[in-house]
Design a protein around this motif. Structure first.
Motif, PDB file in Angstrom:
ATOM      1  N   ASP A 222     -13.927  -1.207  11.570  1.00 47.69           N
ATOM      2  CA  ASP A 222     -15.257  -1.712  11.946  1.00 47.69           C
ATOM      3  C   ASP A 222     -15.314  -2.092  13.419  1.00 47.69           C
ATOM      4  O   ASP A 222     -16.306  -1.817  14.105  1.00 47.69           O
ATOM      5  CB  ASP A 222     -15.650  -2.897  11.071  1.00 47.69           C
ATOM      6  N   MET A 223     -14.254  -2.726  13.932  1.00 50.24           N
ATOM      7  CA  MET A 223     -14.218  -3.085  15.348  1.00 50.24           C
ATOM      8  C   MET A 223     -14.238  -1.834  16.220  1.00 50.24           C
ATOM      9  O   MET A 223     -14.915  -1.801  17.250  1.00 50.24           O
ATOM     10  CB  MET A 223     -12.992  -3.949  15.652  1.00 50.24           C
ATOM     11  N   ALA A 224     -13.510  -0.800  15.802  1.00 50.55           N
ATOM     12  CA  ALA A 224     -13.479   0.450  16.566  1.00 50.55           C
ATOM     13  C   ALA A 224     -14.856   1.094  16.590  1.00 50.55           C
ATOM     14  O   ALA A 224     -15.328   1.547  17.644  1.00 50.55           O
ATOM     15  CB  ALA A 224     -12.447   1.411  15.972  1.00 50.55           C
ATOM     16  N   LYS A 225     -15.511   1.141  15.448  1.00 48.89           N
ATOM     17  CA  LYS A 225     -16.836   1.752  15.383  1.00 48.89           C
ATOM     18  C   LYS A 225     -17.853   0.946  16.189  1.00 48.89           C
ATOM     19  O   LYS A 225     -18.653   1.508  16.924  1.00 48.89           O
ATOM     20  CB  LYS A 225     -17.288   1.886  13.934  1.00 48.89           C
ATOM     21  N   HIS A 226     -17.808  -0.374  16.052  1.00 50.50           N
ATOM     22  CA  HIS A 226     -18.757  -1.234  16.767  1.00 50.50           C
ATOM     23  C   HIS A 226     -18.563  -1.164  18.281  1.00 50.50           C
ATOM     24  O   HIS A 226     -19.524  -1.103  19.036  1.00 50.50           O
ATOM     25  CB  HIS A 226     -18.625  -2.687  16.291  1.00 50.50           C
ATOM     26  N   GLY A 227     -17.307  -1.188  18.712  1.00 49.92           N
ATOM     27  CA  GLY A 227     -17.018  -1.279  20.136  1.00 49.92           C
ATOM     28  C   GLY A 227     -16.661   0.026  20.815  1.00 49.92           C
ATOM     29  O   GLY A 227     -16.367   0.048  22.002  1.00 49.92           O
ATOM     30  N   GLY A 228     -16.629   1.128  20.075  1.00 49.50           N
ATOM     31  CA  GLY A 228     -16.270   2.415  20.668  1.00 49.50           C
ATOM     32  C   GLY A 228     -14.811   2.505  21.068  1.00 49.50           C
ATOM     33  O   GLY A 228     -14.466   3.161  22.053  1.00 49.50           O
ATOM     34  N   LEU A 229     -13.940   1.854  20.309  1.00 51.22           N
ATOM     35  CA  LEU A 229     -12.509   1.846  20.633  1.00 51.22           C
ATOM     36  C   LEU A 229     -11.880   3.181  20.223  1.00 51.22           C
ATOM     37  O   LEU A 229     -11.952   3.564  19.061  1.00 51.22           O
ATOM     38  CB  LEU A 229     -11.815   0.680  19.920  1.00 51.22           C
ATOM     39  N   PRO A 230     -11.248   3.869  21.164  1.00 53.31           N
ATOM     40  CA  PRO A 230     -10.752   5.231  20.919  1.00 53.31           C
ATOM     41  C   PRO A 230      -9.326   5.316  20.379  1.00 53.31           C
ATOM     42  O   PRO A 230      -8.505   6.093  20.858  1.00 53.31           O
ATOM     43  CB  PRO A 230     -10.847   5.860  22.311  1.00 53.31           C
ATOM     44  N   TRP A 231      -9.024   4.514  19.366  1.00 54.71           N
ATOM     45  CA  TRP A 231      -7.673   4.535  18.821  1.00 54.71           C
ATOM     46  C   TRP A 231      -7.355   5.873  18.172  1.00 54.71           C
ATOM     47  O   TRP A 231      -8.209   6.517  17.581  1.00 54.71           O
ATOM     48  CB  TRP A 231      -7.509   3.427  17.781  1.00 54.71           C
ATOM     49  N   ASP A 232      -6.082   6.280  18.262  1.00 59.64           N
ATOM     50  CA  ASP A 232      -5.598   7.480  17.582  1.00 59.64           C
ATOM     51  C   ASP A 232      -5.286   7.193  16.124  1.00 59.64           C
ATOM     52  O   ASP A 232      -5.380   8.073  15.274  1.00 59.64           O
ATOM     53  CB  ASP A 232      -4.324   8.010  18.262  1.00 59.64           C
ATOM     54  N   ALA A 233      -4.859   5.978  15.845  1.00 60.05           N
ATOM     55  CA  ALA A 233      -4.497   5.567  14.485  1.00 60.05           C
ATOM     56  C   ALA A 233      -4.760   4.079  14.362  1.00 60.05           C
ATOM     57  O   ALA A 233      -4.877   3.376  15.374  1.00 60.05           O
ATOM     58  CB  ALA A 233      -3.024   5.862  14.220  1.00 60.05           C
ATOM     59  N   ILE A 234      -4.848   3.618  13.143  1.00 61.89           N
ATOM     60  CA  ILE A 234      -4.980   2.185  12.895  1.00 61.89           C
ATOM     61  C   ILE A 234      -3.775   1.777  12.071  1.00 61.89           C
ATOM     62  O   ILE A 234      -3.588   2.235  10.944  1.00 61.89           O
ATOM     63  CB  ILE A 234      -6.300   1.849  12.184  1.00 61.89           C
ATOM     64  N   LEU A 235      -2.949   0.957  12.683  1.00 68.39           N
ATOM     65  CA  LEU A 235      -1.733   0.481  12.035  1.00 68.39           C
ATOM     66  C   LEU A 235      -1.818  -1.032  11.929  1.00 68.39           C
ATOM     67  O   LEU A 235      -2.826  -1.623  12.238  1.00 68.39           O
ATOM     68  CB  LEU A 235      -0.515   0.934  12.836  1.00 68.39           C
ATOM     69  N   GLY A 236      -0.774  -1.640  11.485  1.00 68.81           N
ATOM     70  CA  GLY A 236      -0.765  -3.087  11.386  1.00 68.81           C
ATOM     71  C   GLY A 236      -0.125  -3.558  10.105  1.00 68.81           C
ATOM     72  O   GLY A 236       0.586  -2.804   9.423  1.00 68.81           O
TER      73      GLY A 236
ATOM     74  N   GLY B  54      -4.693  -8.171  11.322  1.00 68.65           N
ATOM     75  CA  GLY B  54      -5.982  -7.975  10.665  1.00 68.65           C
ATOM     76  C   GLY B  54      -5.913  -6.763   9.751  1.00 68.65           C
ATOM     77  O   GLY B  54      -5.088  -5.875   9.929  1.00 68.65           O
ATOM     78  N   ASN B  55      -6.819  -6.711   8.776  1.00 63.03           N
ATOM     79  CA  ASN B  55      -6.765  -5.592   7.832  1.00 63.03           C
ATOM     80  C   ASN B  55      -7.355  -4.317   8.431  1.00 63.03           C
ATOM     81  O   ASN B  55      -8.021  -4.341   9.466  1.00 63.03           O
ATOM     82  CB  ASN B  55      -7.436  -5.966   6.500  1.00 63.03           C
TER      83      ASN B  55
ATOM     84  N   ASN C  66     -19.181 -14.271   7.823  1.00 67.65           N
ATOM     85  CA  ASN C  66     -17.772 -13.970   7.620  1.00 67.65           C
ATOM     86  C   ASN C  66     -17.381 -12.630   8.236  1.00 67.65           C
ATOM     87  O   ASN C  66     -16.263 -12.457   8.706  1.00 67.65           O
ATOM     88  CB  ASN C  66     -17.450 -13.973   6.124  1.00 67.65           C
ATOM     89  N   LEU C  67     -18.309 -11.684   8.249  1.00 72.90           N
ATOM     90  CA  LEU C  67     -18.021 -10.365   8.811  1.00 72.90           C
ATOM     91  C   LEU C  67     -18.272 -10.292  10.318  1.00 72.90           C
ATOM     92  O   LEU C  67     -18.170  -9.211  10.903  1.00 72.90           O
ATOM     93  CB  LEU C  67     -18.823  -9.287   8.076  1.00 72.90           C
ATOM     94  N   ALA C  68     -18.577 -11.401  10.950  1.00 65.52           N
ATOM     95  CA  ALA C  68     -18.792 -11.402  12.399  1.00 65.52           C
ATOM     96  C   ALA C  68     -17.569 -10.866  13.141  1.00 65.52           C
ATOM     97  O   ALA C  68     -17.706 -10.223  14.180  1.00 65.52           O
ATOM     98  CB  ALA C  68     -19.139 -12.806  12.892  1.00 65.52           C
ATOM     99  N   TRP C  69     -16.381 -11.102  12.601  1.00 68.68           N
ATOM    100  CA  TRP C  69     -15.154 -10.575  13.208  1.00 68.68           C
ATOM    101  C   TRP C  69     -15.225  -9.055  13.338  1.00 68.68           C
ATOM    102  O   TRP C  69     -14.658  -8.480  14.254  1.00 68.68           O
ATOM    103  CB  TRP C  69     -13.929 -10.928  12.350  1.00 68.68           C
ATOM    104  N   HIS C  70     -15.910  -8.414  12.422  1.00 62.93           N
ATOM    105  CA  HIS C  70     -16.005  -6.956  12.396  1.00 62.93           C
ATOM    106  C   HIS C  70     -16.941  -6.426  13.482  1.00 62.93           C
ATOM    107  O   HIS C  70     -16.946  -5.234  13.755  1.00 62.93           O
ATOM    108  CB  HIS C  70     -16.487  -6.472  11.020  1.00 62.93           C
TER     109      HIS C  70
END
Length: 168
Positions: A67-81, A60-61, A29-33
């Motif tokens: 988790d996606m940012a940490k796993h993939g090294g995504l350099p977002w400034d903020a997480i919104l949604g 997405g929550n 279930n956490l594979a999305w992360h």
């Protein structure tokens, strides 16, 4: 919601979720992360980040996005949604509250997406729009969102190309 969908898919394949170890279901279930980003994503976002605030506007929550940012090294400034805006796309509130949270007017925000319907909803709210085709996002038999189908502000073949168009 992901867990419910996972259990429904398992049933479609004749697998009773009750017969699968809970820890295995939790991990699946956490594979999305743990999704790997598209190959152009980290470079493109890094280039865009040098000039712009970048943040996902996802249904997405927040934990999924972290988790996606940490796993993939995504350099977002903020997480919104949806969780932060308290509204799901394509509701206008999702787009407008995101701009408000960033202390920007809608026309100062650009929605970058591979989904024409998402861009159309954002554009109706006054946001700028950029389309990036992801022709295999839904597998090899994908038939939608293969090309830009609106009057978007930018159309790019990937995030690096978009960053170049925007001077990054």
């Amino acid at each position: 919601m992901h867990r419910e969908n996972l259990e429904a898919v398992l049933r479609e394949f004749g697998i009773d979720a009750g017969q699968v170890e809970t820890t295995e279901l939790d991990d699946l279930n956490l594979a999305w992360h743990r999704l790997d980003p598209w190959p152009d994503t980290v470079e493109g976002l890094t280039r865009l980040k040098s000039r712009y605030i970048i943040a996902p506007l996802s249904n997405g929550n927040v934990r999924l996005m972290v988790d996606m940012a940490k796993h993939g090294g995504l350099p977002w400034d903020a997480i919104l949604g949806a969780e932060v805006a308290q509204a799901y796309k394509p509701s206008p509130e999702a787009y407008l509250r995101t701009a408000e949270i960033l202390a920007l007017s809608p026309e100062e925000v650009c929605m970058v997406a591979a989904h024409n319907s998402d861009l159309a909803a954002a554009q109706k709210c006054g946001l700028r729009t950029a389309f990036i085709a992801r022709p295999h996002e839904h597998g090899a038999s994908q038939t939608t969102d293969l090309q830009a189908q609106g009057n978007w502000d930018w159309v790019a073949n990937d995030l690096v190309n978009l960053a170049k168009q925007l001077g990054g």
